[in-house]
Design a protein around this motif. Structure first.
Motif: not given
Length: 413
Positions: A58-83
């Motif tokens: 329908h020619d509509v865009k989608v934006y996905v939030t990843a806007n937490i303030l991350a701690h160390n343990e979040d970073l590996d998971g973020v990488r996998d999530y973006f993949q």
């Protein structure tokens, strides 16, 4: 003048489809991790893929939030999530943390990055900083006036977009940086688990007289000293456009389909009318104001847009929403049993309800028949989320919304 994007929230695949159908140019959603609305239904990767496909059709865009303030343990998971996100191709990711930003640039450089309001974007230097790092858009802090936004627009590159909240709940903490939830409950608002303690009732206690509560306000029930009114800028579309805002953002990823449809439809018409002519916009203002009050809301304010808020922007005596309509369900496909719906609140045969359509029409109808999945006649629809088939005496369209007007009523949400 460039027509601004209408950016609408969605907390589920169902609500995303409603946002698209009722006028959004773009929809922002949260995945199952790394967003600031952990209590929202949010999207599985499968539903996210379906939602992006539906929106793009329908020619509509989608934006996905990843806007937490991350701690160390979040970073590996973020990488996998973006993949994973890279495979389903959202139009942008919304980020506030510099560490997550760096991972996104490395992992999925082809996806636009929008800087969340959570990053406290309150001056043109901050916008310039993010632009040099590769951001496409920055979401302004809610604490900015229209004059400040206009100055930012004048001092940043033309290809850097400004996104600004124009409607919805207001946070009492600077750009959402709240510690109350974490202090009281251990649930961190900056990690997506806010319990909204700003809506609770408070009193004052003097330290030498423990247990003796002194009301902050003369009402015997105490006072809701942190409870802000909701933002509504439907009357100020011209000023928002003139300030150079590229995207008008609606707050509410935890809201119902009825709320999203009502707000999206009203702002869609207001924006389109203004770009048709200023006279058309002014002529239809009574309609906008009537329609925008047809969903739950907590009284309205213009926030910081025209200067710092004063005592009139708070609600001191309760934490309830005004509720003028009850959400009954969304119309689905038709077969020999009738139109399919998954009902959300009780209604009965013979009752008068309304059909809300994406084009702005609201049609009063009488419920002619209700049938269960086996085709058996029913007098009412008593069970939430029960799949039913209905006859309202006239043709319906997929994604029409059913609602019932209520008498004087308020509802806690």
């Amino acid at each position: 003048m460039k027509k601004p994007e209408l950016l609408v929230p969605a907390g589920s695949l169902e609500v995303l489809k409603i946002a698209v159908t009722y006028g959004a140019d773009a929809v922002y959603v949260g995945g199952e991790s790394f967003g600031l609305r952990a209590k929202a239904k949010n999207f599985s990767m499968e539903d996210l893929e379906k939602g992006i496909a539906f929106a793009h059709q329908h020619d509509v865009k989608v934006y996905v939030t990843a806007n937490i303030l991350a701690h160390n343990e979040d970073l590996d998971g973020v990488r996998d999530y973006f993949q994973e996100l890279k495979k389903i191709k959202p139009d942008a990711v919304i980020i506030s943390d510099p560490g997550i930003f760096a991972i996104a640039r490395e992992t999925c450089p082809e996806i636009e990055i929008h800087i969340s309001t959570q990053a406290n974007n309150s001056n043109y230097g901050t916008y310039q900083f993010w632009h040099k790092l590769g951001a496409k858009r920055v979401v302004s802090a809610r604490e900015l006036s229209l004059q400040e936004i206009g100055e930012i627009r004048a001092r940043i590159p033309k290809d850097l977009e400004i996104e600004t909240f124009v409607h919805g709940a207001m946070c009492i903490s600077y750009s959402g940086r709240c510690l109350l939830s974490n202090y009281f409950t251990g649930r961190d608002a900056n990690q997506g688990a806010c319990t909204h303690p700003c809506r609770w009732k408070y009193a004052v206690m003097e330290e030498t007289r423990p247990g003796e509560y002194l009301p902050v306000y003369e009402n015997e029930r105490g006072t809701y000293i942190f409870n802000s009114k909701d933002l509504c800028m439907i009357e100020y579309i011209p000023q928002l456009v003139e300030a150079g805002i590229d995207s008008f953002k609606i707050e509410g990823r935890m809201k119902t389909a009825l709320y999203v449809a009502t707000v999206a439809r009203t702002y869609r018409k207001a924006i389109d009318d203004y770009f048709l002519s200023k006279e058309c916009y002014q002529k239809n203002m009574p309609w906008y104001l009537e329609q925008i009050s047809n969903c739950t809301y907590r009284q309205f304010t213009t926030g910081f847009f025209f200067g710092k808020p004063d005592e009139h922007t708070q609600i001191y005596d309760n934490n309830t929403y005004v509720k003028e309509y009850t959400y009954l369900g969304i119309v689905g496909e038709k077969d020999d049993r009738g139109y399919r719906i998954e009902q959300r609140n009780k209604f009965s045969v013979g009752e008068q309800i309304e059909v809300m359509k994406p084009d702005g029409n609201n049609i009063a109808v009488t419920v002619q028949a209700i049938r269960d999945q086996e085709g058996n006649e029913m007098e009412s629809a008593p069970h939430p989320k029960q799949v039913l088939y209905i006859d309202l005496g006239q043709p319906l369209a997929k994604y029409d919304i059913l609602r019932r007007q209520e008498k004087e009523e308020q509802a806690d949400e």
